[in-house]
Scaffold this motif. Structure first.
Motif, mmCIF file in Angstrom:
data_model
loop_
_atom_site.group_PDB
_atom_site.id
_atom_site.type_symbol
_atom_site.label_atom_id
_atom_site.label_comp_id
_atom_site.label_asym_id
_atom_site.label_seq_id
_atom_site.Cartn_x
_atom_site.Cartn_y
_atom_site.Cartn_z
ATOM 1 N N ALA A 91 0.817 -1.219 0.000
ATOM 2 C CA ALA A 91 0.000 0.000 0.000
ATOM 3 C C ALA A 91 0.846 1.263 0.000
ATOM 4 C CB ALA A 91 -0.964 -0.008 1.189
ATOM 5 N N LEU A 92 1.862 1.294 -0.822
ATOM 6 C CA LEU A 92 2.671 2.504 -0.990
ATOM 7 C C LEU A 92 2.014 3.359 -2.064
ATOM 8 C CD1 LEU A 92 5.147 2.805 0.836
ATOM 9 C CD2 LEU A 92 4.625 0.423 0.416
ATOM 10 N N MET A 93 1.631 4.566 -1.701
ATOM 11 C CA MET A 93 0.718 5.361 -2.509
ATOM 12 C C MET A 93 1.290 6.705 -2.918
ATOM 13 S SD MET A 93 -2.265 3.631 -2.391
ATOM 14 C CE MET A 93 -3.009 2.326 -1.425
ATOM 15 N N VAL A 94 0.686 7.268 -3.948
ATOM 16 C CA VAL A 94 0.686 8.705 -4.190
ATOM 17 C C VAL A 94 -0.687 9.176 -3.744
ATOM 18 C CG1 VAL A 94 0.667 10.516 -5.947
ATOM 19 C CG2 VAL A 94 2.309 8.633 -6.114
ATOM 20 N N HIS A 95 -0.738 10.116 -2.800
ATOM 21 C CA HIS A 95 -2.036 10.507 -2.244
ATOM 22 C C HIS A 95 -2.053 11.982 -1.885
ATOM 23 C CE1 HIS A 95 -0.268 10.530 1.756
ATOM 24 N NE2 HIS A 95 -0.045 9.229 1.757
ATOM 25 N N GLY A 96 -3.197 12.428 -1.346
ATOM 26 C CA GLY A 96 -3.349 13.799 -0.910
ATOM 27 C C GLY A 96 -2.736 14.016 0.458
ATOM 28 N N ALA A 97 -3.159 15.097 1.121
ATOM 29 C CA ALA A 97 -2.696 15.457 2.455
ATOM 30 C C ALA A 97 -1.218 15.845 2.450
ATOM 31 C CB ALA A 97 -2.979 14.333 3.452
ATOM 32 N N CYS A 98 -0.605 15.870 3.632
ATOM 33 C CA CYS A 98 0.809 16.245 3.759
ATOM 34 C C CYS A 98 1.466 15.356 4.801
ATOM 35 C CB CYS A 98 0.924 17.723 4.137
ATOM 36 S SG CYS A 98 2.592 18.394 3.926
ATOM 37 N N SER A 99 1.083 14.089 4.804
ATOM 38 C CA SER A 99 1.591 13.133 5.780
ATOM 39 C C SER A 99 2.100 11.901 5.044
ATOM 40 C CB SER A 99 0.474 12.733 6.754
ATOM 41 O OG SER A 99 0.923 11.784 7.694
ATOM 42 N N SER A 100 3.290 11.413 5.446
ATOM 43 C CA SER A 100 3.883 10.281 4.751
ATOM 44 C C SER A 100 4.526 9.313 5.718
ATOM 45 C CB SER A 100 4.949 10.769 3.755
ATOM 46 O OG SER A 100 5.664 9.673 3.213
ATOM 47 N N SER A 101 4.308 8.042 5.435
ATOM 48 C CA SER A 101 5.047 6.965 6.095
ATOM 49 C C SER A 101 5.416 5.952 5.016
ATOM 50 C CB SER A 101 4.206 6.318 7.197
ATOM 51 O OG SER A 101 4.946 5.308 7.850
ATOM 52 N N GLY A 102 6.166 6.433 4.024
ATOM 53 C CA GLY A 102 6.542 5.608 2.892
ATOM 54 C C GLY A 102 5.801 5.963 1.611
ATOM 55 N N CYS A 103 4.963 7.010 1.662
ATOM 56 C CA CYS A 103 4.184 7.406 0.492
ATOM 57 C C CYS A 103 4.642 8.773 -0.009
ATOM 58 C CB CYS A 103 2.699 7.447 0.839
ATOM 59 S SG CYS A 103 1.996 5.832 1.275
#
Length: 334
Positions: A142-154
């Protein structure tokens, strides 16, 4: 009728309180919103169709994501560059669950990997681990490109950014592009960046990635990705077809490298040698935990986390490790 209204209101309130979305209408509509008019106008000016195939490139050190589209010439051209709000970990590939590393490599994203109901507004799955990474024993999901401004490997692009990216990708897939390629790099693979990072333990891996990078830079065509000898191989036809054993030695190639690409690689190697011997190349950057595009970092430093959240409509998901975002990148020893 009144009971039905009350039930609907309760359902809507539940969605709002959950903290992932701001309204039920957003849940129903965010994944189907049209490509913005300004972006459609850009496509028209650049001789691109909204239905034309796309390709995505990601650069960690620069904290940028690029969308490329095939234009009327049949080659890919840059449509738009998006600033990245947050990525986590260090420069280098992801190897295990929990290492906070955002992936580096070549990935294929199909329709089923687009998620209109992501808790980070909208997202698409990179497909990590790919065939090579799985053969090397790398782990993660589940390594993603996503919204928001939080990352744990994305890779987090803010809600506004991912909304545009998602819409452009959706339209290309609806028009018949079965999947699109994502190329994720540690940095723009210029001779200077390569020399700055020549002592990094990942340098040989990055040298492999650069071959794919150079093919796209020169030809503006999507490189064909193969795997053998425990590494990426690009635009190569093999005796007997594609290698079945990713870790075995590569079979003999039946085609010759593109001479223009080979010339580019040779020119870069000469430039790298010159830079390395000049003694004028700065040290590679270090990271406490990932990066943030300078435009976001400037706002965060000047006005704080609440101001950045307001500026980017990030009302439900916090900025991950803001202190590290302000510190990175830094010189080793700082």
């Amino acid at each position: 009728m009144l009971n039905a209204f009350r039930i609907g209101w309760i359902v809507a309130l539940a969605f709002v309180l959950e903290g992932c979305v701001s309204s039920v209408l957003e849940v129903e509509g965010k994944g189907t919103r049209p490509v913005p008019a300004a972006l459609l106008a850009d496509m028209s000016r650049k001789s691109m169709s909204p239905s034309a195939p796309i390709l995505v490139r990601i650069f960690k050190q620069e904290s940028e994501l690029e969308i490329w589209k095939r234009d009327r010439s049949g080659k890919f051209a840059l449509l738009k560059t998006y600033p990245m709000c947050r990525w986590s970990g260090q420069l280098g590939p992801k190897k295990r669950i929990g290492d906070r590393q955002a992936p580096e490599g070549f990935y294929t994203v199909s329709a089923g990997m687009l998620n209109p109901n992501s808790q980070y507004y909208l997202s698409f799955n990179l497909g990590y681990p790919n065939k090579l990474e799985a053969a090397l024993g790398y782990s993660g999901e589940a390594l993603m490109v996503h919204g928001a401004c939080s990352s744990s490997g994305c890779y987090a692009l803010t809600d506004e950014g991912v909304a545009e990216i998602y819409a452009v990708a959706r339209e290309a897939i609806k028009a018949g592009q079965e999947s699109f390629q994502v190329q994720a790099f540690p940095f723009r693979m210029t001779p200077r960046n390569m020399v700055e990072n020549r002592n990094d333990p990942n340098f040989s891996f990055w040298t492999d990635l650069k071959r794919g990078y150079d093919i796209f830079e020169v030809t503006r065509h999507q490189p064909k990705v193969s795997y053998c000898d425990g590494r990426y191989v690009f635009d190569t036809e093999f005796e007997g077809g594609e290698p079945s054993n990713v870790l075995a030695a590569c079979p003999p190639a039946v085609n010759q490298p593109d001479p223009k690409v080979a010339a580019r690689m040779q020119s870069d190697q000469v430039a790298e040698t010159g830079l390395a011997s000049s003694g004028r190349v700065s040290m590679a950057h270090a990271y406490a935990d990932g990066g943030m595009h300078p435009s976001f970092r400037k706002l965060l430093k000047r006005s704080g986390e609440k101001a950045l959240a307001k500026q980017t409509s990030l009302t439900s998901v916090p900025i991950s490790r803001p202190d590290a975002a302000l510190a990175d990148p830094h010189l080793p020893g700082d």
